[in-house]
Design a protein around this motif. Structure first.
Motif, PDB file in Angstrom:
ATOM      1  N   UNK A 214       0.826  -1.398   0.152  1.00  0.00           N
ATOM      2  CA  UNK A 214       0.264  -0.146  -0.218  1.00  0.00           C
ATOM      3  C   UNK A 214       1.342   1.053   0.090  1.00  0.00           C
ATOM      4  N   UNK A 215       0.146   2.085  -0.706  1.00  0.00           N
ATOM      5  CA  UNK A 215       1.761   3.289  -0.655  1.00  0.00           C
ATOM      6  C   UNK A 215       0.787   4.117   0.317  1.00  0.00           C
ATOM      7  N   UNK A 216       1.894   5.225   0.992  1.00  0.00           N
ATOM      8  CA  UNK A 216       1.528   6.033   2.231  1.00  0.00           C
ATOM      9  C   UNK A 216       0.168   6.736   2.380  1.00  0.00           C
ATOM     10  N   UNK A 217       0.468   6.966   1.199  1.00  0.00           N
ATOM     11  CA  UNK A 217      -1.575   8.429   1.228  1.00  0.00           C
ATOM     12  C   UNK A 217      -2.871   7.186   0.493  1.00  0.00           C
ATOM     13  N   UNK A 218      -2.688   6.194   0.603  1.00  0.00           N
ATOM     14  CA  UNK A 218      -3.428   5.132   0.316  1.00  0.00           C
ATOM     15  C   UNK A 218      -4.674   4.899   1.298  1.00  0.00           C
ATOM     16  N   UNK A 219      -6.420   4.293   0.941  1.00  0.00           N
ATOM     17  CA  UNK A 219      -6.825   3.887   2.002  1.00  0.00           C
ATOM     18  C   UNK A 219      -7.182   2.910   1.463  1.00  0.00           C
ATOM     19  N   UNK A 220      -7.837   2.020   2.396  1.00  0.00           N
ATOM     20  CA  UNK A 220      -8.679   0.930   1.889  1.00  0.00           C
ATOM     21  C   UNK A 220      -9.324   0.215   3.155  1.00  0.00           C
ATOM     22  N   UNK A 221     -10.702   0.598   2.609  1.00  0.00           N
ATOM     23  CA  UNK A 221     -11.813   0.417   3.667  1.00  0.00           C
ATOM     24  C   UNK A 221     -12.834  -0.558   3.073  1.00  0.00           C
ATOM     25  N   UNK A 222     -14.278  -1.161   4.226  1.00  0.00           N
ATOM     26  CA  UNK A 222     -14.964  -1.905   3.539  1.00  0.00           C
ATOM     27  C   UNK A 222     -16.084  -0.736   3.259  1.00  0.00           C
ATOM     28  N   UNK A 223     -15.788   0.660   3.046  1.00  0.00           N
ATOM     29  CA  UNK A 223     -16.612   1.831   3.110  1.00  0.00           C
ATOM     30  C   UNK A 223     -16.527   3.496   3.298  1.00  0.00           C
ATOM     31  N   UNK A 224     -16.551   4.256   2.060  1.00  0.00           N
ATOM     32  CA  UNK A 224     -15.782   5.631   2.073  1.00  0.00           C
ATOM     33  C   UNK A 224     -16.424   6.148   3.511  1.00  0.00           C
ATOM     34  N   UNK A 225     -15.476   7.034   3.657  1.00  0.00           N
ATOM     35  CA  UNK A 225     -15.946   8.346   4.412  1.00  0.00           C
ATOM     36  C   UNK A 225     -17.490   8.871   5.488  1.00  0.00           C
ATOM     37  N   UNK A 226     -17.679   9.510   3.661  1.00  0.00           N
ATOM     38  CA  UNK A 226     -18.750   9.457   3.059  1.00  0.00           C
ATOM     39  C   UNK A 226     -19.887   8.799   3.567  1.00  0.00           C
ATOM     40  N   UNK A 227     -20.185   7.654   2.879  1.00  0.00           N
ATOM     41  CA  UNK A 227     -20.987   6.237   2.950  1.00  0.00           C
ATOM     42  C   UNK A 227     -20.889   6.619   4.894  1.00  0.00           C
ATOM     43  N   UNK A 228     -19.953   6.413   5.540  1.00  0.00           N
ATOM     44  CA  UNK A 228     -19.904   5.837   6.910  1.00  0.00           C
ATOM     45  C   UNK A 228     -20.865   6.607   7.548  1.00  0.00           C
ATOM     46  N   UNK A 230     -23.038   9.497   6.597  1.00  0.00           N
ATOM     47  CA  UNK A 230     -24.568   9.375   6.366  1.00  0.00           C
ATOM     48  C   UNK A 230     -24.895   7.957   7.499  1.00  0.00           C
ATOM     49  N   UNK A 231     -24.286   6.491   7.325  1.00  0.00           N
ATOM     50  CA  UNK A 231     -24.994   5.479   8.010  1.00  0.00           C
ATOM     51  C   UNK A 231     -24.899   6.040   9.303  1.00  0.00           C
ATOM     52  N   UNK A 232     -24.476   6.241  10.277  1.00  0.00           N
ATOM     53  CA  UNK A 232     -23.771   6.043  11.306  1.00  0.00           C
ATOM     54  C   UNK A 232     -24.256   7.969  11.882  1.00  0.00           C
ATOM     55  N   UNK A 233     -24.147   8.179  11.444  1.00  0.00           N
ATOM     56  CA  UNK A 233     -24.478   9.778  11.986  1.00  0.00           C
ATOM     57  C   UNK A 233     -25.884  10.938  11.090  1.00  0.00           C
ATOM     58  N   UNK A 234     -25.876  10.640   9.723  1.00  0.00           N
ATOM     59  CA  UNK A 234     -26.482  10.814   9.006  1.00  0.00           C
ATOM     60  C   UNK A 234     -26.014  12.929   9.107  1.00  0.00           C
ATOM     61  N   UNK A 235     -24.899  12.857   9.299  1.00  0.00           N
ATOM     62  CA  UNK A 235     -24.298  14.335   9.085  1.00  0.00           C
ATOM     63  C   UNK A 235     -22.876  14.338   8.583  1.00  0.00           C
ATOM     64  N   UNK A 236     -22.717  14.819   6.815  1.00  0.00           N
ATOM     65  CA  UNK A 236     -21.460  14.829   6.300  1.00  0.00           C
ATOM     66  C   UNK A 236     -20.443  15.880   7.390  1.00  0.00           C
ATOM     67  N   UNK A 237     -20.711  16.301   7.809  1.00  0.00           N
ATOM     68  CA  UNK A 237     -19.834  16.864   8.603  1.00  0.00           C
ATOM     69  C   UNK A 237     -18.884  16.588   9.490  1.00  0.00           C
TER      70      UNK A 237
END
Length: 322
Positions: A214-228, A230-237
């Motif tokens: 993995x490159x140093x600034x890569x990311x690898x996750x089950x879901x995007x931060x935006x999707x997470x 939205x699901x957990x907090x329903x809050x884009x901030x």
């Protein structure tokens, strides 16, 4: 032209001042002194900024529009690339590229996501989000590599598999699951490199490998931060909080033993120095392939099996095959 991210605003301001002074008439010693001072300040600001990046800022770097793509790495690292098209069932998906190539005089199969650079190309590549036929094309090439005894190298860079109705109708979930199943038992070495964004099953469908880099600034996750968020907090901030909670950075994933090795990037990201990052990827890839090709087939498959069964082990307990 360099694209700047929002958090890079201090760097942009200094570089613009340097460019303005450099464009002034030559012969003014005061201007040259100011340029030297600004360059020293720029180096300090860059070091301070990039040494303390948050997970959300790393996510933004992983998505940088100028970040090197799969085809960039193929062009720099490999020779005699012969691209294959189509899944022999439905059609060709340009979000996945792949074919035989030569790396350090070794014949390999290289496969990866391709997002595209311009808006037109991104639309043609579906922004790097494969349909089922893309994953079935990748699977066809992996089986071809196994048939001819060639190692497989995959480059991961996708926000995720395409979630459209047509993709679901053509069996998106089955196509991804089939890749996971087949890759777990392929009788050739497999190395995967997360070069940018590794999102959900769309990334994992090319990531069941003997070595995950993995490159140093890569990311690898089950879901995007935006999707997470939205699901957990329903809050884009809450997106930066979600990025931190997901433990999706290279350092986090190496610590969790999900990623085997992190490849350092040039200061500011891989897009700042393509020669430097391709050289580092080449050295790491060469080392990993040499280690894997020295293993016997039973050793290779046993190690791959143990690698994935040990992920998420609690108190040293590891699942064993029944």
């Amino acid at each position: 032209m360099r694209d700047y991210l929002e958090f890079e605003k201090p760097i942009r301001e200094i570089e613009e001042k340097i460019e303005k002074l450099a464009a002034a008439p030559a012969g003014k010693s005061t201007s040259q002194d100011e340029i030297r001072k600004l360059r020293m300040k720029l180096a300090q600001v860059e070091h301070a900024l990039y040494s303390k990046l948050t997970p959300w800022q790393r996510t933004q770097l992983a998505r940088h529009p100028q970040r090197p793509s799969t085809l960039d790495y193929i062009g720099y690292l490999f020779r005699d690339f012969l691209e294959f098209h189509g899944d022999r069932s439905f059609g060709d998906d340009r979000a996945i590229v792949g074919g035989f190539a030569r790396f350090n005089d070794r014949s390999i199969m290289v496969i990866g996501h391709q997002k595209g650079k311009t808006l037109k190309e991104r639309m043609q590549r579906n922004f790097g989000m494969p349909n089922p036929e893309g994953y079935r094309k990748a699977l066809r090439l992996m089986r071809m590599a196994e048939k001819f005894g060639r190692p497989i190298v995959t480059f991961i860079d996708t926000p995720g598999a395409y979630p459209g109705i047509g993709a679901e109708e053509r069996g998106q979930a089955e196509a991804i699951a089939r890749n996971l199943y087949v890759m777990s038992r392929l009788a050739v070495p497999i190395v995967s490199i997360v070069i940018g964004e590794g999102g959900s099953g769309g990334a994992l469908a090319l990531g069941v490998s003997d070595r995950v880099l993995m490159l140093e600034h890569g990311v690898y996750s089950v879901i995007s931060p935006e999707g997470c968020a939205a699901i957990l907090w329903d809050d884009p901030t809450k997106v930066p909080d979600a990025a931190s909670a997901l433990k999706m950075t290279a350092k986090d994933l190496v610590d969790l033993h999900i990623v085997d090795e992190m490849i350092p990037e040039p200061l500011g990201g891989a897009h700042r120095d393509l020669n430097a990052i391709t050289d580092r990827v080449a050295k790491t890839l060469s080392n990993q392939l040499s280690q894997l090709t020295d293993l016997s087939l039973p050793q290779l498959l046993t190690q791959r099996d143990q690698k994935y069964r040990s992920i998420g082990a609690v108190n040293g307990l590891v699942a064993t095959p029944q």
